[in-house]
Scaffold this motif. Structure first.
Motif, PDB file in Angstrom:
ATOM      1  N   GLY A  74       0.838  -1.188   0.000  1.00  0.00           N
ATOM      2  CA  GLY A  74       0.000   0.000   0.000  1.00  0.00           C
ATOM      3  C   GLY A  74       0.875   1.241   0.000  1.00  0.00           C
ATOM      4  O   GLY A  74       1.721   1.403   0.880  1.00  0.00           O
ATOM      5  N   CYS A  75       0.705   2.117  -0.977  1.00  0.00           N
ATOM      6  CA  CYS A  75       1.558   3.305  -1.117  1.00  0.00           C
ATOM      7  C   CYS A  75       0.755   4.592  -1.031  1.00  0.00           C
ATOM      8  O   CYS A  75       1.086   5.586  -1.664  1.00  0.00           O
ATOM      9  N   GLY A  76      -0.308   4.572  -0.228  1.00  0.00           N
ATOM     10  CA  GLY A  76      -1.158   5.742  -0.075  1.00  0.00           C
ATOM     11  C   GLY A  76      -0.812   6.558   1.148  1.00  0.00           C
ATOM     12  O   GLY A  76       0.327   6.965   1.344  1.00  0.00           O
ATOM     13  N   GLY A  77      -1.826   6.794   2.018  1.00  0.00           N
ATOM     14  CA  GLY A  77      -1.632   7.637   3.184  1.00  0.00           C
ATOM     15  C   GLY A  77      -0.536   7.142   4.102  1.00  0.00           C
ATOM     16  O   GLY A  77       0.419   7.868   4.411  1.00  0.00           O
ATOM     17  N   LEU A  78      -0.640   5.913   4.558  1.00  0.00           N
ATOM     18  CA  LEU A  78       0.406   5.319   5.397  1.00  0.00           C
ATOM     19  C   LEU A  78       1.655   5.000   4.593  1.00  0.00           C
ATOM     20  O   LEU A  78       2.776   5.330   4.994  1.00  0.00           O
ATOM     21  N   HIS A 105      -8.717  13.235  -4.284  1.00  0.00           N
ATOM     22  CA  HIS A 105      -8.996  13.107  -2.847  1.00  0.00           C
ATOM     23  C   HIS A 105      -7.782  12.611  -2.055  1.00  0.00           C
ATOM     24  O   HIS A 105      -7.796  12.638  -0.823  1.00  0.00           O
ATOM     25  N   ASN A 106      -6.723  12.187  -2.751  1.00  0.00           N
ATOM     26  CA  ASN A 106      -5.485  11.769  -2.073  1.00  0.00           C
ATOM     27  C   ASN A 106      -4.632  12.959  -1.637  1.00  0.00           C
ATOM     28  O   ASN A 106      -3.752  12.824  -0.780  1.00  0.00           O
ATOM     29  N   LEU A 107      -4.872  14.119  -2.219  1.00  0.00           N
ATOM     30  CA  LEU A 107      -3.953  15.246  -2.060  1.00  0.00           C
ATOM     31  C   LEU A 107      -3.888  15.799  -0.634  1.00  0.00           C
ATOM     32  O   LEU A 107      -2.911  16.443  -0.262  1.00  0.00           O
ATOM     33  N   ASN A 108      -4.897  15.542   0.189  1.00  0.00           N
ATOM     34  CA  ASN A 108      -4.899  16.116   1.536  1.00  0.00           C
ATOM     35  C   ASN A 108      -3.960  15.408   2.494  1.00  0.00           C
ATOM     36  O   ASN A 108      -3.646  15.938   3.564  1.00  0.00           O
ATOM     37  N   ARG A 109      -3.477  14.196   2.136  1.00  0.00           N
ATOM     38  CA  ARG A 109      -2.734  13.429   3.133  1.00  0.00           C
ATOM     39  C   ARG A 109      -1.628  12.538   2.571  1.00  0.00           C
ATOM     40  O   ARG A 109      -0.795  12.046   3.340  1.00  0.00           O
ATOM     41  N   GLN A 110      -1.617  12.255   1.291  1.00  0.00           N
ATOM     42  CA  GLN A 110      -0.673  11.271   0.767  1.00  0.00           C
ATOM     43  C   GLN A 110       0.615  11.946   0.322  1.00  0.00           C
ATOM     44  O   GLN A 110       0.626  12.746  -0.630  1.00  0.00           O
ATOM     45  N   GLY A 192      -9.833   8.858  10.600  1.00  0.00           N
ATOM     46  CA  GLY A 192     -10.097  10.114  11.283  1.00  0.00           C
ATOM     47  C   GLY A 192      -8.959  10.509  12.217  1.00  0.00           C
ATOM     48  O   GLY A 192      -7.803  10.590  11.820  1.00  0.00           O
ATOM     49  N   TRP A 193      -9.305  10.754  13.482  1.00  0.00           N
ATOM     50  CA  TRP A 193      -8.321  11.112  14.503  1.00  0.00           C
ATOM     51  C   TRP A 193      -7.603   9.898  15.072  1.00  0.00           C
ATOM     52  O   TRP A 193      -6.722  10.045  15.927  1.00  0.00           O
ATOM     53  N   SER A 228      -4.500  15.091   7.313  1.00  0.00           N
ATOM     54  CA  SER A 228      -3.096  14.980   6.909  1.00  0.00           C
ATOM     55  C   SER A 228      -2.212  14.361   7.979  1.00  0.00           C
ATOM     56  O   SER A 228      -1.214  13.702   7.664  1.00  0.00           O
ATOM     57  N   PHE A 229      -2.562  14.559   9.255  1.00  0.00           N
ATOM     58  CA  PHE A 229      -1.625  14.213  10.326  1.00  0.00           C
ATOM     59  C   PHE A 229      -1.714  12.779  10.814  1.00  0.00           C
ATOM     60  O   PHE A 229      -0.715  12.207  11.238  1.00  0.00           O
ATOM     61  N   THR A 230      -2.895  12.150  10.741  1.00  0.00           N
ATOM     62  CA  THR A 230      -3.033  10.791  11.287  1.00  0.00           C
ATOM     63  C   THR A 230      -2.124   9.789  10.575  1.00  0.00           C
ATOM     64  O   THR A 230      -1.430   9.010  11.240  1.00  0.00           O
ATOM     65  N   PRO A 231      -2.093   9.753   9.239  1.00  0.00           N
ATOM     66  CA  PRO A 231      -1.181   8.803   8.593  1.00  0.00           C
ATOM     67  C   PRO A 231       0.282   9.058   8.919  1.00  0.00           C
ATOM     68  O   PRO A 231       1.066   8.117   9.047  1.00  0.00           O
TER      69      PRO A 231
END
Length: 272
Positions: A74-78, A105-110, A192-193, A228-231
């Protein structure tokens, strides 16, 4: 070999080998930056990029990290953060597995995403990023979905796997494949959080225990989304676990799960 080693030794600053010397040696001797790094570490020359590691990670430890092959599923958020941190840590070979392309929709965190990368394969972006930040690290790009049928091949010769998936079914299959191959698995999940991290060693059923009440679907991430911060937080905890397991240091999250609540800033450990 002796000539190359002498070349490196004469360009060291103490026992630190500057990146410019590594790059120059690669050009002069026609070998890869990875080969230069291996020769340096085998001869107790520490690439200068790792000098801030040395109080907790010795040169021999650094060689052990460099000699490891870690799969990031998996190469997304995490996964983007995990790949970034493992490359900067100096893990020598990474296998990046993900079938997807970047969407808006990936741009906020990945971490690997940007407007310019929309429509680009996530594994291709991972290859570009790792090559940019640490050319001595080899990344094997596998732009396919992980499953029981191809898992053994994707994880072939891997020292350890990192779960950065968003599907519980795929996670369960990853846990089974890792047990079949006898390799540890560092598991992380976010929503989420919230998030959690645990480590499964060969022969254990950690994932089965965590998701024993799962009835299908992607779980709460679909409802809660991710900022953005959780991952970034959970990925960093996963990388710390990877480092500990590879080096045999500290106490891994074995037989226990660390749950993270960033809204209340609570970290709770539970025995599985």
């Amino acid at each position: 070999m002796k000539e190359l080693l002498s070349f490196l030794q004469t360009r060291c600053q103490g026992d630190l080998l500057p990146w410019q010397a590594q790059a120059e040696a690669a050009r002069v001797f026609g070998v890869s930056p990875a080969r230069i790094e291996a020769i340096a570490l085998e001869n107790s020359l520490l690439p200068a990029r790792y000098q801030r590691n040395r109080t907790i990670i010795s040169c021999q430890d650094q060689l052990r990290l460099f000699s490891s092959r870690v799969a990031v599923i998996g190469c997304g958020g995490l996964g983007g953060y995990v790949l970034e941190e493992l490359a900067r840590l100096g893990v020598g070979e990474l296998v990046a597995v993900d079938p997807d392309v970047f969407e808006e929709h990936n741009l906020n965190r990945q971490l690997l995403s940007s407007p310019a990368s929309l429509g680009m394969k996530k594994t291709a972006a991972a290859l570009e990023r790792v090559s940019l930040i640490n050319p001595a690290v080899t990344l094997v790009s596998a732009g396919v979905a992980f499953g029981r049928e191809n898992g053994s091949e994707l994880l072939r010769d891997c020292t350890l796997a990192v779960d950065c998936l968003d599907s519980i079914e795929a996670r369960m299959e990853l846990g089974m494949v890792c047990n079949d191959l006898g390799i540890p698995l560092v598991h992380g999940a976010i929503a989420g959080w919230f998030g959690h991290v645990a480590t499964q060693f060969p022969g254990e059923k950690t994932l089965e225990c965590i998701y024993c009440r799962h009835s299908g679907g992607k779980g709460v991430e679909k409802q809660l989304g991710n900022p953005s911060f959780t991952p970034a937080v959970v990925a960093s905890l996963e990388v710390a676990e990877v480092c500990k397991v590879l080096l045999g240091k500290g106490s891994a999250l074995r037989g226990r799960i660390l749950s993270v609540d960033l809204l209340e800033m609570d970290f709770v450990e539970t025995t599985l």
